[in-house]
Design a protein around this motif. Structure first.
Motif, PDB file in Angstrom:
ATOM      1  N   THR A  73      -9.678  -2.534  -0.161  1.00 11.70           N
ATOM      2  CA  THR A  73      -9.046  -1.308  -0.639  1.00 11.70           C
ATOM      3  C   THR A  73      -7.535  -1.421  -0.411  1.00 11.70           C
ATOM      4  O   THR A  73      -7.061  -2.382   0.213  1.00 11.70           O
ATOM      5  CB  THR A  73      -9.572  -0.084   0.126  1.00 11.70           C
ATOM      6  OG1 THR A  73      -9.152  -0.177   1.491  1.00 11.70           O
ATOM      7  CG2 THR A  73     -11.095   0.010   0.034  1.00 11.70           C
ATOM      8  N   ILE A  74      -6.807  -0.420  -0.858  1.00 13.43           N
ATOM      9  CA  ILE A  74      -5.361  -0.412  -0.633  1.00 13.43           C
ATOM     10  C   ILE A  74      -5.042  -0.494   0.859  1.00 13.43           C
ATOM     11  O   ILE A  74      -4.069  -1.136   1.258  1.00 13.43           O
ATOM     12  CB  ILE A  74      -4.694   0.816  -1.294  1.00 13.43           C
ATOM     13  CG1 ILE A  74      -3.166   0.696  -1.292  1.00 13.43           C
ATOM     14  CG2 ILE A  74      -5.161   2.119  -0.655  1.00 13.43           C
ATOM     15  CD1 ILE A  74      -2.612  -0.329  -2.236  1.00 13.43           C
ATOM     16  N   GLU A  75      -5.897   0.084   1.697  1.00 18.05           N
ATOM     17  CA  GLU A  75      -5.675   0.023   3.147  1.00 18.05           C
ATOM     18  C   GLU A  75      -5.815  -1.396   3.680  1.00 18.05           C
ATOM     19  O   GLU A  75      -5.238  -1.721   4.718  1.00 18.05           O
ATOM     20  CB  GLU A  75      -6.672   0.931   3.888  1.00 18.05           C
ATOM     21  CG  GLU A  75      -6.486   2.409   3.652  1.00 18.05           C
ATOM     22  CD  GLU A  75      -7.305   2.972   2.497  1.00 18.05           C
ATOM     23  OE1 GLU A  75      -7.415   4.203   2.399  1.00 18.05           O
ATOM     24  OE2 GLU A  75      -7.847   2.175   1.684  1.00 18.05           O
ATOM     25  N   GLY A  76      -6.571  -2.239   2.992  1.00 17.80           N
ATOM     26  CA  GLY A  76      -6.793  -3.599   3.454  1.00 17.80           C
ATOM     27  C   GLY A  76      -5.939  -4.640   2.756  1.00 17.80           C
ATOM     28  O   GLY A  76      -6.014  -5.824   3.079  1.00 17.80           O
ATOM     29  N   LEU A  77      -5.121  -4.213   1.797  1.00 13.98           N
ATOM     30  CA  LEU A  77      -4.288  -5.172   1.061  1.00 13.98           C
ATOM     31  C   LEU A  77      -3.271  -5.831   1.977  1.00 13.98           C
ATOM     32  O   LEU A  77      -2.993  -7.021   1.862  1.00 13.98           O
ATOM     33  CB  LEU A  77      -3.584  -4.470  -0.108  1.00 13.98           C
ATOM     34  CG  LEU A  77      -2.872  -5.369  -1.094  1.00 13.98           C
ATOM     35  CD1 LEU A  77      -3.844  -6.334  -1.772  1.00 13.98           C
ATOM     36  CD2 LEU A  77      -2.139  -4.537  -2.133  1.00 13.98           C
ATOM     37  N   SER A  78      -2.727  -5.056   2.903  1.00 17.17           N
ATOM     38  CA  SER A  78      -1.745  -5.565   3.857  1.00 17.17           C
ATOM     39  C   SER A  78      -1.864  -4.781   5.147  1.00 17.17           C
ATOM     40  O   SER A  78      -1.961  -3.554   5.132  1.00 17.17           O
ATOM     41  CB  SER A  78      -0.334  -5.405   3.284  1.00 17.17           C
ATOM     42  OG  SER A  78       0.634  -5.652   4.274  1.00 17.17           O
ATOM     43  N   GLU A  79      -1.830  -5.478   6.242  1.00 16.74           N
ATOM     44  CA  GLU A  79      -1.988  -4.831   7.539  1.00 16.74           C
ATOM     45  C   GLU A  79      -0.854  -3.852   7.846  1.00 16.74           C
ATOM     46  O   GLU A  79      -1.048  -2.815   8.459  1.00 16.74           O
ATOM     47  CB  GLU A  79      -2.063  -5.904   8.632  1.00 16.74           C
ATOM     48  CG  GLU A  79      -2.563  -5.393   9.948  1.00 16.74           C
ATOM     49  CD  GLU A  79      -2.841  -6.518  10.927  1.00 16.74           C
ATOM     50  OE1 GLU A  79      -2.227  -6.496  12.001  1.00 16.74           O
ATOM     51  OE2 GLU A  79      -3.659  -7.397  10.597  1.00 16.74           O
ATOM     52  N   ASN A  80       0.355  -4.181   7.383  1.00 18.25           N
ATOM     53  CA  ASN A  80       1.529  -3.369   7.703  1.00 18.25           C
ATOM     54  C   ASN A  80       2.155  -2.711   6.479  1.00 18.25           C
ATOM     55  O   ASN A  80       3.337  -2.359   6.509  1.00 18.25           O
ATOM     56  CB  ASN A  80       2.588  -4.226   8.405  1.00 18.25           C
ATOM     57  CG  ASN A  80       2.076  -4.817   9.702  1.00 18.25           C
ATOM     58  OD1 ASN A  80       1.500  -4.099  10.519  1.00 18.25           O
ATOM     59  ND2 ASN A  80       2.247  -6.102   9.886  1.00 18.25           N
ATOM     60  N   ASN A  81       1.386  -2.585   5.406  1.00 16.88           N
ATOM     61  CA  ASN A  81       1.904  -2.019   4.162  1.00 16.88           C
ATOM     62  C   ASN A  81       3.129  -2.776   3.653  1.00 16.88           C
ATOM     63  O   ASN A  81       4.043  -2.178   3.074  1.00 16.88           O
ATOM     64  CB  ASN A  81       2.241  -0.530   4.317  1.00 16.88           C
ATOM     65  CG  ASN A  81       1.027   0.294   4.628  1.00 16.88           C
ATOM     66  OD1 ASN A  81      -0.045   0.055   4.088  1.00 16.88           O
ATOM     67  ND2 ASN A  81       1.170   1.262   5.519  1.00 16.88           N
ATOM     68  N   ASP A  82       3.126  -4.091   3.871  1.00 23.78           N
ATOM     69  CA  ASP A  82       4.270  -4.890   3.455  1.00 23.78           C
ATOM     70  C   ASP A  82       3.909  -5.947   2.411  1.00 23.78           C
ATOM     71  O   ASP A  82       4.625  -6.927   2.232  1.00 23.78           O
ATOM     72  CB  ASP A  82       4.937  -5.543   4.663  1.00 23.78           C
ATOM     73  CG  ASP A  82       3.997  -6.465   5.440  1.00 23.78           C
ATOM     74  OD1 ASP A  82       2.798  -6.565   5.091  1.00 23.78           O
ATOM     75  OD2 ASP A  82       4.462  -7.082   6.421  1.00 23.78           O
ATOM     76  N   LEU A  85       3.868  -6.213  -3.471  1.00 21.40           N
ATOM     77  CA  LEU A  85       3.740  -5.135  -4.449  1.00 21.40           C
ATOM     78  C   LEU A  85       4.041  -3.771  -3.827  1.00 21.40           C
ATOM     79  O   LEU A  85       4.697  -2.927  -4.448  1.00 21.40           O
ATOM     80  CB  LEU A  85       2.340  -5.122  -5.071  1.00 21.40           C
ATOM     81  CG  LEU A  85       2.101  -6.181  -6.130  1.00 21.40           C
ATOM     82  CD1 LEU A  85       0.608  -6.344  -6.394  1.00 21.40           C
ATOM     83  CD2 LEU A  85       2.856  -5.842  -7.412  1.00 21.40           C
ATOM     84  N   GLN A  86       3.579  -3.545  -2.621  1.00 20.90           N
ATOM     85  CA  GLN A  86       3.855  -2.271  -1.959  1.00 20.90           C
ATOM     86  C   GLN A  86       5.355  -2.088  -1.742  1.00 20.90           C
ATOM     87  O   GLN A  86       5.899  -1.007  -1.980  1.00 20.90           O
ATOM     88  CB  GLN A  86       3.087  -2.183  -0.640  1.00 20.90           C
ATOM     89  CG  GLN A  86       1.591  -2.084  -0.842  1.00 20.90           C
ATOM     90  CD  GLN A  86       0.800  -2.270   0.437  1.00 20.90           C
ATOM     91  OE1 GLN A  86       1.026  -3.219   1.187  1.00 20.90           O
ATOM     92  NE2 GLN A  86      -0.137  -1.369   0.688  1.00 20.90           N
ATOM     93  N   VAL A  87       6.018  -3.153  -1.329  1.00 19.93           N
ATOM     94  CA  VAL A  87       7.465  -3.099  -1.119  1.00 19.93           C
ATOM     95  C   VAL A  87       8.189  -2.885  -2.443  1.00 19.93           C
ATOM     96  O   VAL A  87       9.079  -2.042  -2.546  1.00 19.93           O
ATOM     97  CB  VAL A  87       7.954  -4.385  -0.410  1.00 19.93           C
ATOM     98  CG1 VAL A  87       9.470  -4.433  -0.343  1.00 19.93           C
ATOM     99  CG2 VAL A  87       7.335  -4.492   0.980  1.00 19.93           C
ATOM    100  N   ALA A  88       7.791  -3.621  -3.471  1.00 19.94           N
ATOM    101  CA  ALA A  88       8.446  -3.502  -4.782  1.00 19.94           C
ATOM    102  C   ALA A  88       8.232  -2.117  -5.392  1.00 19.94           C
ATOM    103  O   ALA A  88       9.149  -1.570  -6.011  1.00 19.94           O
ATOM    104  CB  ALA A  88       7.938  -4.586  -5.730  1.00 19.94           C
TER     105      ALA A  88
END
Length: 153
Positions: A73-82, A85-88
């Motif tokens: 899920t979106i919660e598991g895409l990156s441990e630190n929301n980094d 794609l999330q940053v961009a």
């Protein structure tokens, strides 16, 4: 019905009704609310998650089809929301209401996994079916392009 699967890198087992979908199991039983309900008929993409690395619409995915598989899920895409794609998406100020954002990012992530340098046309084609009610499509394309470029550096 008890279903066991891998969720964001961890093994889980959850009891659900026979007719449960992955979306409502994630949101109501597992309390992961980043995946959104949009239309309920797999037409808008707000509920997009990865099933064994493939983008799927969780609102129409029966739990029986999830057994023994990997769900991200979106919660598991990156441990630190980094994730790039999330940053961009933040850098390019993509969201207005933000409702479609998790589905957009999850759909885009499968594109960048298979094509690290997509053309504008490839991005548009891959993202077709993920709706943004605010109409920020140009910013979505710009963010995906940026994430692809940053991923190569």
């Amino acid at each position: 019905m008890k279903t066991s699967f891998e969720l964001n890198g961890k093994n889980v087992s959850v009891d659900t009704p026979e007719d449960a979908t992955l979306l409502w199991t994630l949101r109501e039983r597992l309390k992961l609310t980043g995946t959104k309900f949009g239309c309920g008929i797999a037409a808008c993409g707000a509920c997009t998650v990865h099933l064994d690395g493939t983008a799927v619409r969780s609102c129409s995915m029966p739990m029986a089809a999830v057994a023994g598989k990997q769900v991200t899920t979106i919660e598991g895409l990156s441990e630190n929301n980094d994730h790039p794609l999330q940053v961009a998406f933040q850098d390019e100020q993509v969201p207005q209401c933000g409702y479609c954002q998790s589905g957009q990012i999850m759909q885009a992530a499968t594109l960048l996994t298979s094509n690290s340098s997509p053309s504008r046309e490839e991005i548009v084609s891959h993202m077709n079916g993920n709706l943004c009610r605010c109409g920020t499509y140009n910013r979505i394309i710009k963010a995906i392009t940026k994430a692809a470029e940053e991923g190569q550096s």
